[in-house]
Design an enzyme around this catalytic site. Structure first.
Site: not given
Ligand code: TAP
Length: 476
Positions: A182, A256, A290, A387
């Site tokens: 997804k 991650e 990240c 963050e």
């Molecule tokens: P999230 O809100 O955590 O979203 C990540 C993914 O999870 C998206 O596909 C999201 O869907 C989905 N999701 C949301 N709620 C969920 C739930 N309850 N159960 C399962 N999946 C769910 O993060 P983001 O805003 O996309 O990304 C930013 C964050 O990701 C930052 O904190 C960043 O540090 C972290 N990040 C970490 C890494 C590594 S490698 N450690 C890499 C990239 C990003 P939707 O987007 O469709 O809501």
């Protein structure tokens, strides 16, 4: 491979974007069972790029069933046969990288120079690297006959849509698993393009399934009783919720999560090189990284010299159209993310840190944030602890190496760190003391598929990349 991109309006024509996309299940694109869709918008223009199916829980179930059915044959293929598909996918990604780079920049907002020169080459390299492992798993150090887990449910964020897909799908397929992935709601298009590449490569139906949707789709996927593995990249908050869902089941889990990396500059560091590393560390991909070097720790004796040079360099950064190859900083991925960055920056000012940004004109439509620097930051400030996930750098100082280690480690996260010094012994000493999964020295944000990546503490667990990345998808 580099391409000379045409100016913005023509670049847009490089890739065909369909007005609507279905879910990719069992080798076919199909609408969601209840017909629901959502719009994906270009963050640099707020233009609607396409309408994408919003998967219902029944669609998730259908995708998992397709992956389960495909698993039997896929896992029984000799590794060398699986490798052929992965090599083919890698080559098609290279051949179609111009389209993919433009698509990624349109849907995500990142500068074309980055999607073209960083994301796409790394995506292809990842598939090539794991293709090479598919027939050598017995030599991976896990004993004879390591077994695949089964169906992997994979959930990825919006900051590196295609690269995160590659990090998830390449090792899963190489080890004989099938997947349901997804993508994030704001960046579904490159994953759907990848689905088409799977078809072009003749990948057997059901081996890769792409289900678009929002957080509820991700939640339905990780809770599905018939998946064997959950791989998640995203926020620490959602990662914790997923860990709770998976607790008590036999699903294998890797997470991650977020980071608040320290980029540590000693007084013997080559200042110009350090400035480039700091700029790359926090402004690459708008700071939506990240492992971004979001806390600059500078030794007091070189603080003035370094900050003068850094500010001069920041004045040269160009913010604007992601499809212009001269752009350094593109669009913020969404209105929500822009609001989050703005709120934290406001908190930084309210708590007494000093805000600085170069004079820069931001485009009228779309979501933008100027490269920003905070001095006078203390460890108690929210901008030093939380963050921001945007182009915002918090500067702190230190006097001794021990103080640098203490401040760098003073965070719940532990994903990455950077050290800038001429002294090899100091690099090694620092590396042994820092609680971070990845440590760069005299460089930053360097990635290689052969190198494991992952966090300590609340940055998650498990490693992606390298031989270590195989372990997450094998019963060993
Ligand atoms: P999230 O809100 O955590 O979203 C990540 C993914 O999870 C998206 O596909 C999201 O869907 C989905 N999701 C949301 N709620 C969920 C739930 N309850 N159960 C399962 N999946 C769910 O993060 P983001 O805003 O996309 O990304 C930013 C964050 O990701 C930052 O904190 C960043 O540090 C972290 N990040 C970490 C890494 C590594 S490698 N450690 C890499 C990239 C990003 P939707 O987007 O469709 O809501």
């Amino acid at each position: 491979m580099t391409f000379d991109y045409a100016p913005a309006p023509e670049s847009r024509a490089v890739v065909d974007i369909a007005p609507s996309y279905g879910l990719f299940i069992d080798g076919e694109f199909a609408p969601a069972c209840d017909g629901k869709v959502f719009k994906t918008v270009s963050p640099s223009s707020e233009e609607v790029l396409s309408e994408v199916a919003q998967a219902h829980a029944d669609d998730v179930d259908r995708a998992v069933k397709a992956a389960r059915k495909a698993f039997e044959k896929w896992s029984a293929l000799p590794g060398a046969e699986r490798a052929k598909y992965l090599f083919r996918i890698a080559r098609i990604i290279q051949e179609r990288s111009r389209e993919l780079a433009v698509l990624e920049s349109l849907d995500n907002g990142k500068p074309i120079r980055e999607s073209r020169d960083a994301d796409l080459p790394l995506v292809a390299a990842h598939f090539f690297y794991y293709a090479g492992w598919a027939d050598k798993l017995d030599h991976a150090g896990y004993g004879q006959n390591p077994r695949p887990l089964g169906v992997a449910g994979q959930v990825i964020p919006w900051n590196f849509p295609l690269l995160m897909l590659a990090w998830k799908i390449a090792p899963a397929l190489a080890t004989g698993n099938t997947v349901v992935l997804k993508p994030a709601e704001t960046t579904p298009l490159s994953a759907l393009f990848f689905a088409d590449i799977c078809r072009q490569a003749g990948l057997p139906k059901g081996v890769v399934n792409i289900i678009t949707g929002d957080g509820s789709t991700g939640a339905a996927l990780v809770a599905h009783p018939d998946i064997n593995k959950v791989a998640f990249t995203g926020s620490t908050e959602v990662g914790k919720a997923i860990a709770r869902t998976v607790a008590g089941t036999d699903k294998k889990l890797t997470l991650e999560l977020g980071g608040k990396a320290a980029n540590i500059v000693f007084d013997d560091a080559p200042i110009d090189q350090a400035v480039e590393g700091i700029v790359n560390g926090i402004f690459f991909n708008q700071g939506h990284v990240c492992c971004a070097g979001s806390r600059l720790l500078v030794q007091e004796s070189v603080q003035d010299e370094l900050l003068d040079a850094l500010k001069r360099r920041m004045q040269t950064l160009r913010v604007g159209d992601p499809l212009d190859k001269n752009t350094d900083i593109g669009a913020i991925n969404s209105a929500e993310q822009l609001a989050r960055i703005t709120a934290l920056v406001d908190a930084g000012e309210a708590e007494g840190a000093e805000r600085w940004a170069p004079a820069c004109e931001l485009p009228g439509s779309g979501y933008w944030f100027a490269p920003t620097l905070f001095t006078g930051v203390t460890q108690a400030h929210r901008i030093a602890r939380e963050e921001i996930f945007g182009p915002v750098l918090s500067v702190l100082t230190f006097r001794t190496p021990a103080e640098a280690v203490e401040k760098a480690n003073n965070t719940p996260y532990g994903l990455s760190a950077g050290i800038w010094t001429e002294k090899g012994s100091r690099m090694l000493w620092m590396a042994s003391k820092l609680r971070a999964g990845v440590i760069w020295s005299n460089t930053f944000n360097k990635f290689d598929p052969a190198s494991p990546f992952g966090g300590y503490k609340e940055s998650g667990f498990g490693r992606e990349g390298g031989r270590h990345g195989l372990e997450a998808y094998l019963n060993v």
